[in-house]
Design a protein around this motif. Structure first.
Motif, PDB file in Angstrom:
ATOM      1  N   SER A 124      12.863  23.787 -45.897  1.00 28.21           N
ATOM      2  CA  SER A 124      13.197  24.867 -46.825  1.00 28.21           C
ATOM      3  C   SER A 124      12.006  25.726 -47.216  1.00 28.21           C
ATOM      4  O   SER A 124      12.147  26.697 -47.939  1.00 28.21           O
ATOM      5  N   LEU A 125      10.811  25.384 -46.764  1.00 31.45           N
ATOM      6  CA  LEU A 125       9.641  26.235 -46.951  1.00 31.45           C
ATOM      7  C   LEU A 125       9.234  26.732 -45.576  1.00 31.45           C
ATOM      8  O   LEU A 125       8.947  25.935 -44.681  1.00 31.45           O
ATOM      9  N   ARG A 126       9.225  28.044 -45.403  1.00 32.43           N
ATOM     10  CA  ARG A 126       8.913  28.601 -44.092  1.00 32.43           C
ATOM     11  C   ARG A 126       7.691  29.493 -44.201  1.00 32.43           C
ATOM     12  O   ARG A 126       7.319  29.939 -45.281  1.00 32.43           O
ATOM     13  N   GLY A 127       7.075  29.763 -43.070  1.00 36.05           N
ATOM     14  CA  GLY A 127       5.886  30.593 -43.083  1.00 36.05           C
ATOM     15  C   GLY A 127       5.649  31.301 -41.774  1.00 36.05           C
ATOM     16  O   GLY A 127       6.047  30.824 -40.711  1.00 36.05           O
ATOM     17  N   ASP A 133      10.676  30.726 -49.407  1.00 35.34           N
ATOM     18  CA  ASP A 133      11.722  29.735 -49.608  1.00 35.34           C
ATOM     19  C   ASP A 133      12.928  30.147 -48.788  1.00 35.34           C
ATOM     20  O   ASP A 133      13.447  31.256 -48.940  1.00 35.34           O
ATOM     21  N   ASP A 134      13.391  29.253 -47.922  1.00 36.92           N
ATOM     22  CA  ASP A 134      14.443  29.599 -46.983  1.00 36.92           C
ATOM     23  C   ASP A 134      15.773  29.903 -47.665  1.00 36.92           C
ATOM     24  O   ASP A 134      16.581  30.674 -47.152  1.00 36.92           O
ATOM     25  N   HIS A 170       9.542  25.427 -54.851  1.00 38.07           N
ATOM     26  CA  HIS A 170       8.279  24.926 -54.331  1.00 38.07           C
ATOM     27  C   HIS A 170       7.140  25.210 -55.304  1.00 38.07           C
ATOM     28  O   HIS A 170       7.067  26.292 -55.882  1.00 38.07           O
ATOM     29  N   ARG A 171       6.258  24.242 -55.427  1.00 42.62           N
ATOM     30  CA  ARG A 171       5.098  24.390 -56.313  1.00 42.62           C
ATOM     31  C   ARG A 171       3.826  24.203 -55.507  1.00 42.62           C
ATOM     32  O   ARG A 171       3.685  23.240 -54.756  1.00 42.62           O
ATOM     33  N   PHE A 172       2.908  25.137 -55.669  1.00 45.80           N
ATOM     34  CA  PHE A 172       1.585  25.041 -55.067  1.00 45.80           C
ATOM     35  C   PHE A 172       0.561  24.825 -56.169  1.00 45.80           C
ATOM     36  O   PHE A 172       0.435  25.656 -57.076  1.00 45.80           O
ATOM     37  N   ASP A 173      -0.146  23.723 -56.097  1.00 46.12           N
ATOM     38  CA  ASP A 173      -1.204  23.456 -57.060  1.00 46.12           C
ATOM     39  C   ASP A 173      -2.488  24.131 -56.598  1.00 46.12           C
ATOM     40  O   ASP A 173      -2.789  24.205 -55.398  1.00 46.12           O
ATOM     41  N   VAL A 174      -3.267  24.607 -57.563  1.00 52.98           N
ATOM     42  CA  VAL A 174      -4.516  25.314 -57.291  1.00 52.98           C
ATOM     43  C   VAL A 174      -5.685  24.350 -57.455  1.00 52.98           C
ATOM     44  O   VAL A 174      -5.822  23.698 -58.496  1.00 52.98           O
TER      45      VAL A 174
END
Length: 224
Positions: free
Chosen positions: A8-11, A28-29, A136-140
């Motif tokens: 479900s996460l695409r790039g 996000d798909d 989706h969560r991206f941590d820094v």
């Protein structure tokens, strides 16, 4: 343009500028909400890739302030904000320690014979911040050394990270700038990236991606 798929996460990767820098479009798909990471230039090509994927870009992220990663951010944000029904499309990152680099992009670009614009982010990022893209969560994480304010983005759920110019397949980021710090870079890799887990795959700023495990085993710069 190459494409990478996670559940479900695409790039998609768009290679831009004479420096062959990897600009990433992540989305996000389910919702088609998207981020663009490190639009260094060739904004028309990035916009074409956005249109090809059919996504809606919510924000632009910068890992650090170098010309080849941030030189197209202002123009891309302007173009996206001008589209019908567009949101604010803020520029976020890097850490504020890279402000001096973002302020000299135009001068650096002139030295290389092409156009780029200085950037003032709408939000500086610090370690402990997070970026949300749909579910989706991206941590820094702050990983200085290549530049003082370099940050990386980690999705623990997707086992995926965007590392900019910190770690490469078989190499590490340059530290021969006057503000570079090889010790800080190696420390960030060993204390912040390697603990993410061997199964974490990553996109780097130039060239092919890799996994944390492969670099732990084979990267000659991490053997000391």
């Amino acid at each position: 343009m190459s494409e990478k798929t996670e559940p479900s996460l695409r790039g998609a990767i768009v290679t831009v500028t004479p420096f062959q820098q990897n600009c990433a479009i992540l989305w996000d798909d389910a919702s088609n909400q998207a981020l663009v990471v490190d639009p260094g230039g060739d904004v028309d090509r990035i916009l074409a890739a956005i249109d090809q994927t059919g996504v809606s870009v919510e924000r632009i992220l910068l890992t650090h302030g170098h010309l080849d990663h941030a030189g197209g951010a202002a123009a891309l944000a302007e173009a996206l904000r001008a589209r019908p029904d567009a949101g604010p499309v803020p520029i976020e990152g890097p850490d504020a320690h890279d402000a001096f680099l973002l302020e000299r992009i135009e001068k650096q670009a002139a030295n290389y014979g092409f156009d780029a614009r200085n950037v003032t982010p709408d939000r500086w990022l610090r370690e402990g911040d997070s970026i949300v893209l749909g579910p989706h969560r991206f941590d820094v994480l702050h990983c200085p050394g290549h530049s003082p304010g370099h940050v990386v983005f980690v999705s623990h759920a997707a086992r995926f990270a965007v590392l900019g110019d910190v770690l490469f397949q078989g190499s590490i980021g340059r530290t021969d700038f006057r503000y570079g710090d090889r010790g800080a870079l190696i420390n960030a890799i060993k204390t912040k990236l390697l603990p993410l887990g061997d199964d974490v795959s990553f996109l780097c700023g130039h060239g092919p991606g890799s996994t944390i495990g492969a670099e732990r085993r084979d990267n000659p710069f991490l053997s000391w």
